[in-house]
Design a protein around this motif. Sequence first.
Motif, PDB file in Angstrom:
ATOM      1  N   ARG A 163       6.424  -2.734  -7.345  1.00  0.00           N
ATOM      2  CA  ARG A 163       7.366  -1.615  -7.403  1.00  0.00           C
ATOM      3  C   ARG A 163       7.243  -0.664  -6.204  1.00  0.00           C
ATOM      4  O   ARG A 163       7.054   0.538  -6.368  1.00  0.00           O
ATOM      5  CB  ARG A 163       7.197  -0.844  -8.701  1.00  0.00           C
ATOM      6  CG  ARG A 163       7.417  -1.698  -9.923  1.00  0.00           C
ATOM      7  CD  ARG A 163       7.546  -0.842 -11.163  1.00  0.00           C
ATOM      8  NE  ARG A 163       7.540  -1.604 -12.369  1.00  0.00           N
ATOM      9  CZ  ARG A 163       8.572  -2.285 -12.858  1.00  0.00           C
ATOM     10  NH1 ARG A 163       9.694  -2.319 -12.201  1.00  0.00           N
ATOM     11  NH2 ARG A 163       8.484  -2.947 -13.983  1.00  0.00           N
ATOM     12  N   PRO A 164       7.385  -1.216  -4.998  1.00  0.00           N
ATOM     13  CA  PRO A 164       7.302  -0.351  -3.813  1.00  0.00           C
ATOM     14  C   PRO A 164       8.565   0.496  -3.660  1.00  0.00           C
ATOM     15  O   PRO A 164       9.624   0.149  -4.185  1.00  0.00           O
ATOM     16  CB  PRO A 164       7.202  -1.358  -2.662  1.00  0.00           C
ATOM     17  CG  PRO A 164       8.001  -2.526  -3.154  1.00  0.00           C
ATOM     18  CD  PRO A 164       7.693  -2.607  -4.640  1.00  0.00           C
ATOM     19  N   LYS A 165       8.425   1.586  -2.935  1.00  0.00           N
ATOM     20  CA  LYS A 165       9.592   2.396  -2.585  1.00  0.00           C
ATOM     21  C   LYS A 165      10.354   1.725  -1.443  1.00  0.00           C
ATOM     22  O   LYS A 165      11.553   1.869  -1.317  1.00  0.00           O
ATOM     23  CB  LYS A 165       9.170   3.790  -2.150  1.00  0.00           C
ATOM     24  CG  LYS A 165       8.603   4.621  -3.263  1.00  0.00           C
ATOM     25  CD  LYS A 165       8.208   5.984  -2.743  1.00  0.00           C
ATOM     26  CE  LYS A 165       7.545   6.784  -3.846  1.00  0.00           C
ATOM     27  NZ  LYS A 165       7.051   8.070  -3.360  1.00  0.00           N
ATOM     28  N   THR A 166       9.591   1.016  -0.605  1.00  0.00           N
ATOM     29  CA  THR A 166      10.165   0.358   0.570  1.00  0.00           C
ATOM     30  C   THR A 166       9.566  -1.026   0.730  1.00  0.00           C
ATOM     31  O   THR A 166       8.365  -1.205   0.547  1.00  0.00           O
ATOM     32  CB  THR A 166       9.858   1.169   1.845  1.00  0.00           C
ATOM     33  OG1 THR A 166      10.346   2.494   1.676  1.00  0.00           O
ATOM     34  CG2 THR A 166      10.499   0.540   3.069  1.00  0.00           C
ATOM     35  N   LEU A 167      10.393  -1.984   1.097  1.00  0.00           N
ATOM     36  CA  LEU A 167       9.922  -3.309   1.465  1.00  0.00           C
ATOM     37  C   LEU A 167      10.263  -3.528   2.928  1.00  0.00           C
ATOM     38  O   LEU A 167      11.414  -3.373   3.333  1.00  0.00           O
ATOM     39  CB  LEU A 167      10.573  -4.400   0.615  1.00  0.00           C
ATOM     40  CG  LEU A 167      10.167  -5.826   0.982  1.00  0.00           C
ATOM     41  CD1 LEU A 167       8.699  -6.066   0.645  1.00  0.00           C
ATOM     42  CD2 LEU A 167      11.032  -6.832   0.280  1.00  0.00           C
ATOM     43  N   CYS A 168       9.276  -3.869   3.710  1.00  0.00           N
ATOM     44  CA  CYS A 168       9.453  -4.137   5.134  1.00  0.00           C
ATOM     45  C   CYS A 168       9.316  -5.633   5.366  1.00  0.00           C
ATOM     46  O   CYS A 168       8.297  -6.229   4.995  1.00  0.00           O
ATOM     47  CB  CYS A 168       8.414  -3.375   5.943  1.00  0.00           C
ATOM     48  SG  CYS A 168       8.515  -3.709   7.707  1.00  0.00           S
ATOM     49  N   ARG A 195       0.843  -1.199   0.000  1.00  0.00           N
ATOM     50  CA  ARG A 195       0.000   0.000   0.000  1.00  0.00           C
ATOM     51  C   ARG A 195       0.875   1.244   0.000  1.00  0.00           C
ATOM     52  O   ARG A 195       1.872   1.299   0.712  1.00  0.00           O
ATOM     53  CB  ARG A 195      -0.859   0.055   1.265  1.00  0.00           C
ATOM     54  CG  ARG A 195      -2.087  -0.776   1.184  1.00  0.00           C
ATOM     55  CD  ARG A 195      -2.989  -0.489   2.382  1.00  0.00           C
ATOM     56  NE  ARG A 195      -3.459  -1.778   2.840  1.00  0.00           N
ATOM     57  CZ  ARG A 195      -3.320  -2.251   4.050  1.00  0.00           C
ATOM     58  NH1 ARG A 195      -2.754  -1.563   4.980  1.00  0.00           N
ATOM     59  NH2 ARG A 195      -3.775  -3.434   4.348  1.00  0.00           N
ATOM     60  N   SER A 196       0.462   2.229  -0.740  1.00  0.00           N
ATOM     61  CA  SER A 196       1.100   3.549  -0.725  1.00  0.00           C
ATOM     62  C   SER A 196       2.619   3.493  -0.850  1.00  0.00           C
ATOM     63  O   SER A 196       3.336   4.176  -0.125  1.00  0.00           O
ATOM     64  CB  SER A 196       0.713   4.301   0.553  1.00  0.00           C
ATOM     65  OG  SER A 196      -0.671   4.403   0.667  1.00  0.00           O
ATOM     66  N   GLY A 197       3.103   2.660  -1.734  1.00  0.00           N
ATOM     67  CA  GLY A 197       4.539   2.597  -1.964  1.00  0.00           C
ATOM     68  C   GLY A 197       5.324   1.784  -0.960  1.00  0.00           C
ATOM     69  O   GLY A 197       6.541   1.700  -1.040  1.00  0.00           O
ATOM     70  N   VAL A 198       4.629   1.181   0.011  1.00  0.00           N
ATOM     71  CA  VAL A 198       5.309   0.353   1.008  1.00  0.00           C
ATOM     72  C   VAL A 198       4.733  -1.059   0.937  1.00  0.00           C
ATOM     73  O   VAL A 198       3.532  -1.251   1.039  1.00  0.00           O
ATOM     74  CB  VAL A 198       5.125   0.913   2.435  1.00  0.00           C
ATOM     75  CG1 VAL A 198       5.787  -0.005   3.452  1.00  0.00           C
ATOM     76  CG2 VAL A 198       5.694   2.324   2.533  1.00  0.00           C
ATOM     77  N   ALA A 199       5.625  -2.025   0.745  1.00  0.00           N
ATOM     78  CA  ALA A 199       5.217  -3.429   0.770  1.00  0.00           C
ATOM     79  C   ALA A 199       5.689  -4.021   2.087  1.00  0.00           C
ATOM     80  O   ALA A 199       6.778  -3.711   2.567  1.00  0.00           O
ATOM     81  CB  ALA A 199       5.835  -4.183  -0.402  1.00  0.00           C
ATOM     82  N   THR A 217      19.634  -4.918   9.088  1.00  0.00           N
ATOM     83  CA  THR A 217      19.432  -4.011  10.212  1.00  0.00           C
ATOM     84  C   THR A 217      18.007  -3.530  10.262  1.00  0.00           C
ATOM     85  O   THR A 217      17.254  -3.676   9.308  1.00  0.00           O
ATOM     86  CB  THR A 217      20.379  -2.798  10.110  1.00  0.00           C
ATOM     87  OG1 THR A 217      20.124  -2.135   8.875  1.00  0.00           O
ATOM     88  CG2 THR A 217      21.824  -3.233  10.187  1.00  0.00           C
ATOM     89  N   GLY A 218      17.672  -2.943  11.372  1.00  0.00           N
ATOM     90  CA  GLY A 218      16.335  -2.394  11.557  1.00  0.00           C
ATOM     91  C   GLY A 218      16.138  -1.131  10.756  1.00  0.00           C
ATOM     92  O   GLY A 218      16.542  -1.030   9.621  1.00  0.00           O
ATOM     93  N   GLY A 219      15.543  -0.157  11.360  1.00  0.00           N
ATOM     94  CA  GLY A 219      15.233   1.079  10.676  1.00  0.00           C
ATOM     95  C   GLY A 219      13.738   1.281  10.675  1.00  0.00           C
ATOM     96  O   GLY A 219      12.981   0.481  11.228  1.00  0.00           O
ATOM     97  N   THR A 220      13.324   2.347  10.069  1.00  0.00           N
ATOM     98  CA  THR A 220      11.899   2.624   9.984  1.00  0.00           C
ATOM     99  C   THR A 220      11.525   2.814   8.534  1.00  0.00           C
ATOM    100  O   THR A 220      12.382   3.073   7.679  1.00  0.00           O
ATOM    101  CB  THR A 220      11.538   3.905  10.763  1.00  0.00           C
ATOM    102  OG1 THR A 220      12.173   5.020  10.123  1.00  0.00           O
ATOM    103  CG2 THR A 220      11.959   3.823  12.213  1.00  0.00           C
ATOM    104  N   VAL A 221      10.254   2.699   8.258  1.00  0.00           N
ATOM    105  CA  VAL A 221       9.780   2.925   6.899  1.00  0.00           C
ATOM    106  C   VAL A 221      10.127   4.343   6.471  1.00  0.00           C
ATOM    107  O   VAL A 221      10.552   4.582   5.354  1.00  0.00           O
ATOM    108  CB  VAL A 221       8.272   2.643   6.791  1.00  0.00           C
ATOM    109  CG1 VAL A 221       7.735   3.057   5.439  1.00  0.00           C
ATOM    110  CG2 VAL A 221       8.001   1.163   7.034  1.00  0.00           C
ATOM    111  N   ALA A 222       9.990   5.310   7.368  1.00  0.00           N
ATOM    112  CA  ALA A 222      10.316   6.699   7.037  1.00  0.00           C
ATOM    113  C   ALA A 222      11.774   6.833   6.643  1.00  0.00           C
ATOM    114  O   ALA A 222      12.108   7.512   5.665  1.00  0.00           O
ATOM    115  CB  ALA A 222       9.999   7.619   8.212  1.00  0.00           C
ATOM    116  N   GLN A 223      12.679   6.175   7.370  1.00  0.00           N
ATOM    117  CA  GLN A 223      14.105   6.245   7.034  1.00  0.00           C
ATOM    118  C   GLN A 223      14.379   5.604   5.687  1.00  0.00           C
ATOM    119  O   GLN A 223      15.181   6.098   4.903  1.00  0.00           O
ATOM    120  CB  GLN A 223      14.941   5.554   8.105  1.00  0.00           C
ATOM    121  CG  GLN A 223      14.974   6.294   9.420  1.00  0.00           C
ATOM    122  CD  GLN A 223      15.594   5.448  10.519  1.00  0.00           C
ATOM    123  OE1 GLN A 223      15.588   4.230  10.473  1.00  0.00           O
ATOM    124  NE2 GLN A 223      16.112   6.133  11.528  1.00  0.00           N
ATOM    125  N   ALA A 224      13.716   4.504   5.400  1.00  0.00           N
ATOM    126  CA  ALA A 224      13.970   3.783   4.151  1.00  0.00           C
ATOM    127  C   ALA A 224      13.431   4.530   2.942  1.00  0.00           C
ATOM    128  O   ALA A 224      13.890   4.316   1.829  1.00  0.00           O
ATOM    129  CB  ALA A 224      13.365   2.383   4.217  1.00  0.00           C
TER     130      ALA A 224
END
Length: 117
Positions: A44-49, A13-17, A103-110
């Motif tokens: 084609r997400p901007k971020t994959l979590c 959703r919204s560029g985040v998978a 490593t960890g991180g946040t969706v915002a950082q990625a």
Amino acid sequence: MTLSRFESYAVARSGVARVAFGGELDWDSAPYIRKAVAACLEERPKTLCLDLSDVSFCDCAGVNALLEARIAVSAAGAGLVVEGIGAQLGRLLALIGASDVLTGGTVAQATEPARRD
């Protein structure tokens, strides 16, 4: 020994998978890890979590599939966030010298654009 059945759940959703894995990441489940990540990257997400919060066990085949996921995400030009690395997986990553790779991180950082310094 109690076996934990492998489960995965993916949503984009919204560029985040987000892919959540549960149970055992091992030789038997490694192909499903690769398939779930590939399916998410097709969006084609901007971020994959990767959410590993419910992973009860991970062996070398599972780690290999996670490292392959990292490579695929990078090749797709997306950011990677890994959540919920448990003690067992953390120890395994430390033993093979890969503690800093997943490593960890946040969706915002990625999703922040890379800075040029």
